[in-house]
Design a protein around this motif. Structure first.
Motif, mmCIF file in Angstrom:
data_model
loop_
_atom_site.group_PDB
_atom_site.id
_atom_site.type_symbol
_atom_site.label_atom_id
_atom_site.label_comp_id
_atom_site.label_asym_id
_atom_site.label_seq_id
_atom_site.Cartn_x
_atom_site.Cartn_y
_atom_site.Cartn_z
ATOM 1 N N ALA A 1 0.824 -1.209 0.000
ATOM 2 C CA ALA A 1 0.000 0.000 0.000
ATOM 3 C C ALA A 1 0.857 1.259 0.000
ATOM 4 N N ASP A 2 2.111 1.152 0.461
ATOM 5 C CA ASP A 2 3.033 2.287 0.480
ATOM 6 C C ASP A 2 3.787 2.363 -0.846
ATOM 7 N N PRO A 3 4.304 3.543 -1.200
ATOM 8 C CA PRO A 3 5.101 3.635 -2.426
ATOM 9 C C PRO A 3 6.289 2.667 -2.363
ATOM 10 N N HIS A 4 6.532 1.978 -3.479
ATOM 11 C CA HIS A 4 7.626 1.012 -3.536
ATOM 12 C C HIS A 4 8.149 0.915 -4.968
ATOM 13 N N ASP A 5 9.340 0.328 -5.101
ATOM 14 C CA ASP A 5 9.982 0.240 -6.409
ATOM 15 C C ASP A 5 9.656 -1.035 -7.168
ATOM 16 N N CYS B 1 11.321 -13.100 -9.884
ATOM 17 C CA CYS B 1 10.912 -12.157 -10.925
ATOM 18 C C CYS B 1 10.220 -10.977 -10.251
ATOM 19 N N VAL B 2 10.634 -9.770 -10.594
ATOM 20 C CA VAL B 2 10.045 -8.571 -10.001
ATOM 21 C C VAL B 2 9.596 -7.631 -11.119
ATOM 22 N N LEU B 3 8.562 -6.879 -10.842
ATOM 23 C CA LEU B 3 8.105 -5.879 -11.801
ATOM 24 C C LEU B 3 8.344 -4.501 -11.221
ATOM 25 N N SER B 4 8.506 -3.549 -12.103
ATOM 26 C CA SER B 4 8.632 -2.144 -11.720
ATOM 27 C C SER B 4 7.868 -1.333 -12.754
ATOM 28 N N ARG B 5 7.566 -0.106 -12.397
ATOM 29 C CA ARG B 5 6.783 0.771 -13.262
ATOM 30 C C ARG B 5 7.594 1.142 -14.495
ATOM 31 N N ALA B 6 6.975 1.033 -15.659
ATOM 32 C CA ALA B 6 7.593 1.504 -16.894
ATOM 33 C C ALA B 6 7.432 3.017 -16.942
ATOM 34 N N PRO B 7 8.517 3.785 -17.070
ATOM 35 C CA PRO B 7 8.387 5.245 -17.140
ATOM 36 C C PRO B 7 7.436 5.659 -18.259
ATOM 37 N N THR C 1 8.012 7.019 -10.664
ATOM 38 C CA THR C 1 7.777 5.647 -11.089
ATOM 39 C C THR C 1 7.537 4.689 -9.925
ATOM 40 N N LYS C 2 7.338 5.191 -8.739
ATOM 41 C CA LYS C 2 7.021 4.334 -7.596
ATOM 42 C C LYS C 2 5.662 3.666 -7.829
ATOM 43 N N LEU C 3 5.570 2.432 -7.381
ATOM 44 C CA LEU C 3 4.300 1.708 -7.404
ATOM 45 C C LEU C 3 3.560 1.993 -6.114
ATOM 46 N N ARG C 4 2.257 1.921 -6.164
ATOM 47 C CA ARG C 4 1.428 2.007 -4.953
ATOM 48 C C ARG C 4 0.325 0.978 -5.124
ATOM 49 N N GLY C 5 0.187 0.101 -4.156
ATOM 50 C CA GLY C 5 -0.746 -1.001 -4.272
ATOM 51 C C GLY C 5 -0.114 -2.130 -5.064
#
Length: 153
Positions: free
Chosen positions: A59-63, A127-133, A143-147
């Motif tokens: 729920a907090d901003p994360h990479d 395997c990890v995902l991150s936000r695509a700019p 580009t932080k993820l939330r949720g």
């Protein structure tokens, strides 16, 4: 996986993939116990003073968010190329299964053992995902993820 503290293993390697193209790589990240599990969220180890992925509430901003974990089955260290050849398709196939129709909004990366951590019994690929700019879901915070990125459909 052996119950050794992965922070002592000094050698997980991270490879980032996006849009089918290699967009960079980082090494030196280390997981602490327990074994990473899908649906857990982390801050990027390159931004952490500890040098290892730090778990945070989704729920907090994360990479990054772990979306798939598997074990390599070779008996001896297969080498970076073989690990990449096994990990890229598995992580790539698992991304749309996890995110549903939103897979294009994310890059995927994976953490894999290097030769040293392999000698200590490490066989885990996370395997990890991150936000695509520039993605539709990018927030004003960058580009932080939330949720969670897990699809509910």
């Amino acid at each position: 996986m052996a119950l050794l503290d992965r922070r002592l293993r000094c050698g997980l390697r991270r490879r980032r993939r996006g849009g089918g193209h290699r967009v960079g790589a980082a090494s030196g990240a280390r997981w602490g116990p327990p074994k990473p599990a899908g649906g857990h969220c982390y801050d990027d180890p390159s931004t952490s003073a500890a040098g290892s992925p730090q778990e945070v509430a989704c729920a907090d901003p994360h990479d990054e968010e772990v979306y798939y974990v598997f074990d390599l089955t070779e008996s001896s260290y297969p080498g970076d190329t073989a690990i990449q050849e096994e990990s890229d398709p598995q992580c790539g196939a698992a991304l749309p299964a996890y995110t549903g129709d939103h897979a294009s909004q994310y890059y995927f990366s994976y953490y894999s053992p290097d030769q040293f951590s392999w000698s200590l019994g490490d066989r885990v690929v996370a395997c990890v995902l991150s936000r695509a700019p520039g993605s539709d879901h990018e927030t004003s915070g960058g580009t932080k993820l939330r949720g969670t990125a897990r699809s509910t459909s």
